[in-house]
Design an enzyme around this catalytic site. Sequence first.
Site, mmCIF file in Angstrom:
data_model
loop_
_atom_site.group_PDB
_atom_site.id
_atom_site.type_symbol
_atom_site.label_atom_id
_atom_site.label_comp_id
_atom_site.label_asym_id
_atom_site.label_seq_id
_atom_site.Cartn_x
_atom_site.Cartn_y
_atom_site.Cartn_z
ATOM 1 N N LYS A 1 15.085 -13.563 -79.504
ATOM 2 C CA LYS A 1 13.819 -13.957 -80.126
ATOM 3 C C LYS A 1 13.376 -12.934 -81.179
ATOM 4 O O LYS A 1 12.989 -13.306 -82.290
ATOM 5 C CB LYS A 1 12.774 -14.086 -79.009
ATOM 6 N N ARG B 1 12.692 -12.079 -87.161
ATOM 7 C CA ARG B 1 12.868 -11.192 -88.326
ATOM 8 C C ARG B 1 13.819 -11.820 -89.342
ATOM 9 O O ARG B 1 13.580 -11.748 -90.541
ATOM 10 C CB ARG B 1 13.363 -9.826 -87.849
ATOM 11 N N ARG C 1 -5.694 -12.267 -78.676
ATOM 12 C CA ARG C 1 -4.889 -11.035 -78.706
ATOM 13 C C ARG C 1 -5.294 -10.087 -79.846
ATOM 14 O O ARG C 1 -5.717 -10.522 -80.905
ATOM 15 C CB ARG C 1 -3.402 -11.401 -78.769
ATOM 16 N N SER D 1 4.332 -0.095 -80.726
ATOM 17 C CA SER D 1 4.546 -1.527 -80.949
ATOM 18 C C SER D 1 5.561 -1.764 -82.056
ATOM 19 O O SER D 1 5.359 -1.384 -83.213
ATOM 20 C CB SER D 1 3.221 -2.202 -81.323
ATOM 21 N N ASP E 1 8.845 -6.372 -71.895
ATOM 22 C CA ASP E 1 8.987 -7.809 -71.656
ATOM 23 C C ASP E 1 9.680 -8.126 -70.327
ATOM 24 O O ASP E 1 9.631 -9.267 -69.851
ATOM 25 C CB ASP E 1 9.768 -8.473 -72.801
ATOM 26 N N LYS F 1 -0.729 -9.148 -73.459
ATOM 27 C CA LYS F 1 0.391 -10.003 -73.861
ATOM 28 C C LYS F 1 -0.085 -11.466 -73.808
ATOM 29 O O LYS F 1 -1.275 -11.735 -73.829
ATOM 30 C CB LYS F 1 1.594 -9.745 -72.955
HETATM 31 C C1 S3P Z 1 8.487 -7.589 -79.927
HETATM 32 C C2 S3P Z 1 7.844 -6.451 -79.535
HETATM 33 C C3 S3P Z 1 7.061 -6.370 -78.299
HETATM 34 C C4 S3P Z 1 7.435 -7.490 -77.336
HETATM 35 C C5 S3P Z 1 7.493 -8.823 -77.999
HETATM 36 C C6 S3P Z 1 8.506 -8.808 -79.131
HETATM 37 C C7 S3P Z 1 9.205 -7.567 -81.204
HETATM 38 O O1 S3P Z 1 5.684 -6.499 -78.619
HETATM 39 O O2 S3P Z 1 6.522 -7.535 -76.257
HETATM 40 O O3 S3P Z 1 7.865 -9.824 -77.079
HETATM 41 O O4 S3P Z 1 10.031 -8.464 -81.473
HETATM 42 O O5 S3P Z 1 8.997 -6.606 -81.972
HETATM 43 P P1 S3P Z 1 4.796 -5.242 -79.083
HETATM 44 O O6 S3P Z 1 5.324 -4.791 -80.384
HETATM 45 O O7 S3P Z 1 3.403 -5.776 -79.215
HETATM 46 O O8 S3P Z 1 4.929 -4.238 -77.990
#
Ligand code: S3P
Length: 433
Positions: free
Chosen positions: A25, A30, A124, A167, A319, A346
């Site tokens: 995912k 990206r 969020r 993050s 996650d 989340k």
């Molecule tokens: C993600 C980063 C994480 C993760 C999300 C996907 C990503 O979130 O929980 O499912 O693809 O960069 P955060 O960046 O808010 O920690």
Amino acid sequence: MESGSQVIVRPARSLRGSVQLPGDKSISHRYAMLSGIADGPSRLENYSTGADCASTLGCMRALGVKWERKDNVIEVQGSGLSLAAPTTPLDCGNSGSTIRMLSGIVSAQDFASEMIGDESLSRRPMERVIKPLSAMGAQISSDSGKPPLRITGSKLKAIDYKMPVASAQVKTCLLHAGLFADGETRVEESVRTRDHGEVALRAFGAKVDRKNVGHGSEVRIRGGQRLRGVEARIPGDLSSAAFFLCAAALFPDSQLVIPNLLMNPTRARLLDILMQMGLHISVTQLEEINGEMVGSLQIEGGRLEGATIAGADSAALIDEIPVLAAIAPYSEQGLEVRDAKELRVKESDRIAAVAANLRFMGAQVEEREDGMKIPGGQHLHGAELDSFADHRIAMAFAIAALRAEGETLIRRAEAAAISYPAFFQVLEELAQR
Ligand code: S3P
């Protein structure tokens, strides 16, 4: 699955078989964004089947990017760095990744846009992207730091930014914005988060520098670089595989094969933890594709010991904590999770959701502000549970249900489709009864 669907999960004796996961995912999001702003065509094989990644594609289409789906391949005609002004709000659905990472791109366009989301996304926190993007020159208004975001794009200037929250979404958002900005953007993180943003930008031809700083890292990108399209096969989603890995860990007789799985070191901490807990995992055919490590996993069940997740591990496993917590009562020593207060913001409050569902199944759990403590050696019974409209909670408790006594009913189980629509069907095929 329709909205309001219920699923019944029966106990199993082991998990056996082979499963090929849809594309990761994080990488799919990206690649969809970068192929849209690249010059020329891209071909994305094994693109995530989840609704979140479809939200990203929907937003790219609303921004004028042409793409077509042929089976599990997405063919994208890149628009180059200038997108088209959308005539409707950009609907990010349930996807925090879409709204946060795409905001870095739309902030640099010469038009205004509105980014909206569903009920969960509208709760969020977005301050984490609004603040640095505003410092770069974007004009963003929000509902007290929550979506909808109304963004008036402008010529951005580079920023030197130390992220207050670990993050990867924020890091990627700022690298996206940095691609359009005057000068060199530098983003520092005090804890290392997943690096798919950096790796993907390089795969599309951008120069991105990274170096370790303490326990974290700094990443730099120069503005004004153009991207080129890619032909890519997206590796299987490790966070989706986590459910089957944890299910296998519940039974000594399990035997599972997972080919073409993402093995990126910033994501693979899950494998270390499960191996420490007693799962046998061997990795073969390790190769690098577009900067991402991919391998085939062979898994055998064993003991199920306890674990502690804290500090940098909590960010690395963010996650996967719900499913690790869901199997924790069956482990010998239990699980302690600290430094994971991000779980509260989340798709649901995942600490509260995990604690509530475990208690419904008869488990003892100590809920804490930034984590939880779950004793081991417990016997759980089947129960009526809710997904809290959160995909990872729906799937985590399908796994907990496999070793409970009696059946478990999961309400709003359709939430699983946010990241993995075929999950319940595949679980049925693998679970031996
Ligand atoms: C993600 C980063 C994480 C993760 C999300 C996907 C990503 O979130 O929980 O499912 O693809 O960069 P955060 O960046 O808010 O920690």
